[in-house]
Design a protein around this motif. Structure first.
Motif, PDB file in Angstrom:
ATOM      1  N   ARG A 217      51.780  45.115  36.512  1.00  0.00           N
ATOM      2  CA  ARG A 217      52.024  45.272  38.288  1.00  0.00           C
ATOM      3  C   ARG A 217      52.929  43.263  38.548  1.00  0.00           C
ATOM      4  O   ARG A 217      51.907  42.682  38.121  1.00  0.00           O
ATOM      5  CB  ARG A 217      51.904  45.575  38.677  1.00  0.00           C
TER       6      ARG A 217
ATOM      7  N   ARG B  81      49.805  41.679  37.663  1.00  0.00           N
ATOM      8  CA  ARG B  81      48.248  42.469  37.373  1.00  0.00           C
ATOM      9  C   ARG B  81      48.209  43.119  36.495  1.00  0.00           C
ATOM     10  O   ARG B  81      48.946  44.247  36.299  1.00  0.00           O
ATOM     11  CB  ARG B  81      48.128  43.212  38.810  1.00  0.00           C
ATOM     12  N   VAL B  82      47.616  42.938  35.344  1.00  0.00           N
ATOM     13  CA  VAL B  82      47.149  43.763  33.718  1.00  0.00           C
ATOM     14  C   VAL B  82      46.102  45.062  34.266  1.00  0.00           C
ATOM     15  O   VAL B  82      45.185  44.428  34.220  1.00  0.00           O
ATOM     16  CB  VAL B  82      47.059  42.734  33.087  1.00  0.00           C
ATOM     17  N   ALA B  83      46.654  46.033  34.514  1.00  0.00           N
ATOM     18  CA  ALA B  83      45.736  47.216  34.339  1.00  0.00           C
ATOM     19  C   ALA B  83      46.185  47.890  32.911  1.00  0.00           C
ATOM     20  O   ALA B  83      46.360  48.232  32.497  1.00  0.00           O
ATOM     21  CB  ALA B  83      46.130  48.069  34.505  1.00  0.00           C
TER      22      ALA B  83
ATOM     23  N   GLN C 101      56.520  47.780  38.630  1.00  0.00           N
ATOM     24  CA  GLN C 101      55.254  48.424  37.712  1.00  0.00           C
ATOM     25  C   GLN C 101      56.110  48.396  36.352  1.00  0.00           C
ATOM     26  O   GLN C 101      56.960  49.927  36.153  1.00  0.00           O
ATOM     27  CB  GLN C 101      54.321  49.167  37.804  1.00  0.00           C
TER      28      GLN C 101
ATOM     29  N   GLN D  92      42.413  52.909  42.645  1.00  0.00           N
ATOM     30  CA  GLN D  92      42.915  52.453  41.519  1.00  0.00           C
ATOM     31  C   GLN D  92      44.969  53.053  40.888  1.00  0.00           C
ATOM     32  O   GLN D  92      44.618  54.325  41.559  1.00  0.00           O
ATOM     33  CB  GLN D  92      42.080  52.970  39.854  1.00  0.00           C
TER      34      GLN D  92
ATOM     35  N   GLU E 285      40.680  49.854  33.734  1.00  0.00           N
ATOM     36  CA  GLU E 285      40.761  49.056  35.520  1.00  0.00           C
ATOM     37  C   GLU E 285      41.435  47.351  34.688  1.00  0.00           C
ATOM     38  O   GLU E 285      42.246  47.819  34.009  1.00  0.00           O
ATOM     39  CB  GLU E 285      39.271  48.532  34.494  1.00  0.00           C
ATOM     40  N   SER E 286      41.821  46.544  35.582  1.00  0.00           N
ATOM     41  CA  SER E 286      42.501  45.569  35.984  1.00  0.00           C
ATOM     42  C   SER E 286      42.381  44.327  35.966  1.00  0.00           C
ATOM     43  O   SER E 286      40.975  43.624  36.215  1.00  0.00           O
ATOM     44  CB  SER E 286      43.513  45.593  37.257  1.00  0.00           C
ATOM     45  N   TRP E 287      42.745  43.302  35.425  1.00  0.00           N
ATOM     46  CA  TRP E 287      43.082  41.681  35.342  1.00  0.00           C
ATOM     47  C   TRP E 287      43.554  40.450  35.989  1.00  0.00           C
ATOM     48  O   TRP E 287      45.207  41.206  35.517  1.00  0.00           O
ATOM     49  CB  TRP E 287      41.967  41.110  34.468  1.00  0.00           C
TER      50      TRP E 287
END
Length: 389
Positions: free
Chosen positions: A258, A309-311, A267, A354, A79-81
């Motif tokens: 990313r 983007r942090v996953a 990335q 994903q 999951e990413s934020w």
């Protein structure tokens, strides 16, 4: 007798009109011959041009593109934020002396070395204070020398019985006062020297100047910010997550950062995830930090303040249809891959899921066993063919 070759009717008409006029007939024949020669030459040139194009587009000259077979592999769900890049080491450099700024040596964006001069503050007041303290030190030294001589004479007179014990004690007290005043003057010299040094603002370490909120002529006062500095050799990504997800995210074995820069996605992977043990009561979020591997920025686009983007890998790996991330072609909202066929490559739209490391999950658009181009740019060239198996 009939002619073996029949001329076109238009030519016959022109020739008939020219009978009886030899000069006109000769000129007409010359023009017709030149026209037929030009048409023949142009046809020959066209044939040769076509042959050249055929040779240039021959299979031997077509680019060969490496391909990979689409298959299923163990794919970790993530999951990413949204997040931002942040410098691990940054500082706000303020003034430690009061005075007008007389010179700025750097601007925002400049790289500086440790100890490099950043700005100069008017040092006249500090210089005068240093001169005053130096004069006071000289005075105290003279007073101390006089007190020592007086104490020595008083001791000699006391031993001979010419003065009382009280007079000797008074001379000893005067000597101690003179020694204390000399130490005070020396301390004043030290303070004035430090204040003079503070009129020159220097860089504490190697870094990059990110902001200069002052101008030449501004009044610098102790505590006023003059420069903002950060060290580009250590970066991290920062994201704010809901308090209900912090425990799960902090226990993730891996994380990815990313950055979408200049139309391409860069990335990096990191295993160091730090959850700050405090929450924001207003937003109900907690700060999560992902340290970049080695601390170094992977490219020139990785600078503090950039959105990333942090996953996080939150669930165990499972079988999924995956392709290398490098094989994807992005055209606006369209995501596609070049599928290899017997006659070349065909661009096909796909729906991606994903991303985990260098692999991307394919939700639809491809079947297991199909071959795709690993270099979509070359695969889009005319005549491109897949490399032999």
């Amino acid at each position: 007798m009939n002619d073996p070759i029949r001329k076109p009717s238009a030519v016959n008409a022109i020739a008939a009109g020219a009978r009886g006029r030899p000069a006109v007939a000769a000129a007409l024949a010359l023009l017709l011959g030149a026209a037929f020669w030009m048409v023949g030459s142009g046809g020959l040139a066209g044939v040769r041009s076509a042959e050249a194009r055929g040779a240039a587009e021959s299979p031997a000259q077509a680019p060969r593109v490496p391909v990979a077979t689409v298959g299923r592999d163990r794919f970790a769900q993530a999951e990413s934020w949204d997040g931002t890049l942040q410098a691990v080491r940054e500082a706000t450099i303020g003034a430690q002396a009061q005075g007008r700024i007389v010179k700025l040596h750097v601007q925002a964006g400049d790289k500086v070395k440790a100890g490099q001069t950043l700005a100069e503050i008017d040092a006249r007041e500090a210089t005068l204070a240093l001169s005053r303290d130096q004069a006071q030190l000289g005075e105290s030294q003279a007073t101390l020398a006089e007190a020592r001589a007086a104490h020595a004479r008083s001791r000699e007179l006391f031993e001979k019985g010419f003065i009382s014990k009280a007079a000797l004690d008074q001379a000893a007290a005067a000597l101690k006062v003179a020694e204390a005043r000399q130490r005070q003057a020396q301390a004043g010299i030290g303070l004035s020297s430090v204040a003079t040094d503070h009129t020159v603002v220097r860089a504490p370490w190697d870094g990059v100047v990110t902001a200069v909120p002052v101008q030449v002529g501004d009044l610098a006062t102790p505590g006023r910010p003059l420069f903002e500095l950060h060290a580009p050799d250590k970066l991290r990504a920062v994201a704010f997550l809901s308090n209900s997800r912090v425990a799960e995210v902090a226990a993730a074995p891996r994380a990815w950062v990313r950055l979408d820069a200049a139309g391409k996605v860069e990335q990096v992977e990191s295993a160091q995830i730090v959850a700050i043990p405090s929450a924001d009561p207003g937003s109900g979020t907690t700060e999560i930090r992902i340290e970049l591997p080695g601390g170094a920025a992977p490219g020139a686009d990785w600078v503090p303040g950039r959105h990333v983007r942090v996953a996080f890998e939150l669930t165990s790996a499972q079988q999924a249809l995956v392709v290398p991330a490098a094989s994807l072609l992005f055209r606006g909202e369209l995501v596609g891959v070049y599928v290899a066929t017997d006659s070349g490559f065909v661009l096909r739209a796909v729906r991606v899921g994903q991303r985990s490391g260098d692999s991307v999950e394919i939700l639809s658009g491809l079947r297991e066993g199909e071959r795709i181009a690993l270099d979509p740019v070359r695969a889009g060239l005319k005549g491109a063919m897949p490399e032999a198996r």
